[in-house]
Scaffold this motif. Structure first.
Motif, PDB file in Angstrom:
ATOM      1  N   THR A 228     -39.327  71.476 -10.708  1.00 58.24           N
ATOM      2  CA  THR A 228     -39.763  70.361  -9.875  1.00 58.24           C
ATOM      3  C   THR A 228     -39.438  69.033 -10.551  1.00 58.24           C
ATOM      4  O   THR A 228     -38.935  68.096  -9.909  1.00 58.24           O
ATOM      5  CB  THR A 228     -41.276  70.453  -9.581  1.00 58.24           C
ATOM      6  OG1 THR A 228     -41.529  71.670  -8.870  1.00 58.24           O
ATOM      7  CG2 THR A 228     -41.761  69.269  -8.764  1.00 58.24           C
ATOM      8  N   LEU A 229     -39.704  68.955 -11.831  1.00 61.73           N
ATOM      9  CA  LEU A 229     -39.411  67.734 -12.587  1.00 61.73           C
ATOM     10  C   LEU A 229     -37.916  67.412 -12.555  1.00 61.73           C
ATOM     11  O   LEU A 229     -37.513  66.281 -12.279  1.00 61.73           O
ATOM     12  CB  LEU A 229     -39.889  67.893 -14.035  1.00 61.73           C
ATOM     13  CG  LEU A 229     -39.702  66.712 -14.959  1.00 61.73           C
ATOM     14  CD1 LEU A 229     -40.503  65.510 -14.482  1.00 61.73           C
ATOM     15  CD2 LEU A 229     -40.135  67.093 -16.367  1.00 61.73           C
TER      16      LEU A 229
ATOM     17  N   GLU B  15     -35.628  68.540 -10.392  1.00 60.53           N
ATOM     18  CA  GLU B  15     -35.199  68.234  -9.020  1.00 60.53           C
ATOM     19  C   GLU B  15     -35.572  66.810  -8.635  1.00 60.53           C
ATOM     20  O   GLU B  15     -34.787  66.116  -7.974  1.00 60.53           O
ATOM     21  CB  GLU B  15     -35.806  69.221  -8.018  1.00 60.53           C
ATOM     22  CG  GLU B  15     -35.055  70.521  -7.925  1.00 60.53           C
ATOM     23  CD  GLU B  15     -33.611  70.350  -7.485  1.00 60.53           C
ATOM     24  OE1 GLU B  15     -33.313  69.531  -6.575  1.00 60.53           O
ATOM     25  OE2 GLU B  15     -32.756  71.043  -8.058  1.00 60.53           O
ATOM     26  N   ASP B  16     -36.745  66.366  -9.059  1.00 61.36           N
ATOM     27  CA  ASP B  16     -37.138  64.984  -8.767  1.00 61.36           C
ATOM     28  C   ASP B  16     -36.192  63.992  -9.439  1.00 61.36           C
ATOM     29  O   ASP B  16     -35.834  62.969  -8.853  1.00 61.36           O
ATOM     30  CB  ASP B  16     -38.580  64.720  -9.205  1.00 61.36           C
ATOM     31  CG  ASP B  16     -39.605  65.304  -8.253  1.00 61.36           C
ATOM     32  OD1 ASP B  16     -39.225  65.735  -7.139  1.00 61.36           O
ATOM     33  OD2 ASP B  16     -40.795  65.330  -8.616  1.00 61.36           O
ATOM     34  N   LYS B  17     -35.795  64.272 -10.660  1.00 62.29           N
ATOM     35  CA  LYS B  17     -34.848  63.402 -11.364  1.00 62.29           C
ATOM     36  C   LYS B  17     -33.475  63.424 -10.674  1.00 62.29           C
ATOM     37  O   LYS B  17     -32.833  62.382 -10.532  1.00 62.29           O
ATOM     38  CB  LYS B  17     -34.711  63.813 -12.826  1.00 62.29           C
ATOM     39  CG  LYS B  17     -35.882  63.401 -13.685  1.00 62.29           C
ATOM     40  CD  LYS B  17     -35.959  61.888 -13.823  1.00 62.29           C
ATOM     41  CE  LYS B  17     -34.728  61.368 -14.546  1.00 62.29           C
ATOM     42  NZ  LYS B  17     -34.623  59.913 -14.562  1.00 62.29           N
TER      43      LYS B  17
ATOM     44  N   ASN C   1     -32.924  64.025  -7.504  1.00 59.58           N
ATOM     45  CA  ASN C   1     -33.094  63.278  -6.250  1.00 59.58           C
ATOM     46  C   ASN C   1     -33.094  61.778  -6.505  1.00 59.58           C
ATOM     47  O   ASN C   1     -32.517  61.008  -5.727  1.00 59.58           O
ATOM     48  CB  ASN C   1     -34.375  63.702  -5.532  1.00 59.58           C
ATOM     49  CG  ASN C   1     -34.265  65.089  -4.931  1.00 59.58           C
ATOM     50  OD1 ASN C   1     -33.177  65.573  -4.644  1.00 59.58           O
ATOM     51  ND2 ASN C   1     -35.402  65.739  -4.764  1.00 59.58           N
ATOM     52  N   PHE C   2     -33.728  61.345  -7.579  1.00 61.42           N
ATOM     53  CA  PHE C   2     -33.739  59.920  -7.939  1.00 61.42           C
ATOM     54  C   PHE C   2     -32.308  59.410  -8.115  1.00 61.42           C
ATOM     55  O   PHE C   2     -31.929  58.380  -7.567  1.00 61.42           O
ATOM     56  CB  PHE C   2     -34.541  59.712  -9.226  1.00 61.42           C
ATOM     57  CG  PHE C   2     -34.394  58.344  -9.815  1.00 61.42           C
ATOM     58  CD1 PHE C   2     -35.133  57.281  -9.332  1.00 61.42           C
ATOM     59  CD2 PHE C   2     -33.488  58.112 -10.853  1.00 61.42           C
ATOM     60  CE1 PHE C   2     -34.993  56.003  -9.869  1.00 61.42           C
ATOM     61  CE2 PHE C   2     -33.343  56.846 -11.397  1.00 61.42           C
ATOM     62  CZ  PHE C   2     -34.091  55.788 -10.898  1.00 61.42           C
TER      63      PHE C   2
END
Length: 96
Positions: free
Chosen positions: A28-29, A31-33, A35-36
């Motif tokens: 999750t961490l 993937e969030d990066k 996406n950013f």
């Protein structure tokens, strides 16, 4: 004598996790990066008509990290091991 930069550390992750918990947390961490950086890249293309090379490189690095971590987590799960994970964020304030 010049002022020392204001540097602070924050503990983001600290603990022992089962493989499935570690996978959920770390993937999750990452993937969030990713996406950013994808949003950053899209924004730059929209505004300037060119990709953000730094974001492109970082996306590739993060994707490789994701593959590497998935393999490590899989090994831990197969061996019935937990993963100790610690992650600290270091923030330094610098003048513009």
């Amino acid at each position: 004598m010049a002022d020392q930069p204001d540097k602070r550390n924050y503990t983001l992750i600290s603990g022992e996790f089962f493989a499935d918990e570690a996978s959920q947390l770390l993937m999750t961490l990452i993937e969030d990066k990713i996406n950013f950086h994808q949003r950053n890249n899209w924004s730059r293309r929209e505004r300037f008509g060119e990709a953000d090379a730094a974001s492109g490189r970082r996306i590739n690095e993060l994707r490789q990290t994701k593959v590497d971590l998935a393999s490590l987590i899989e090994q831990a799960a197969a061996a019935g091991m937990k993963l100790n994970i610690s992650g600290t964020i270091e923030v330094t304030l610098t003048p513009q």
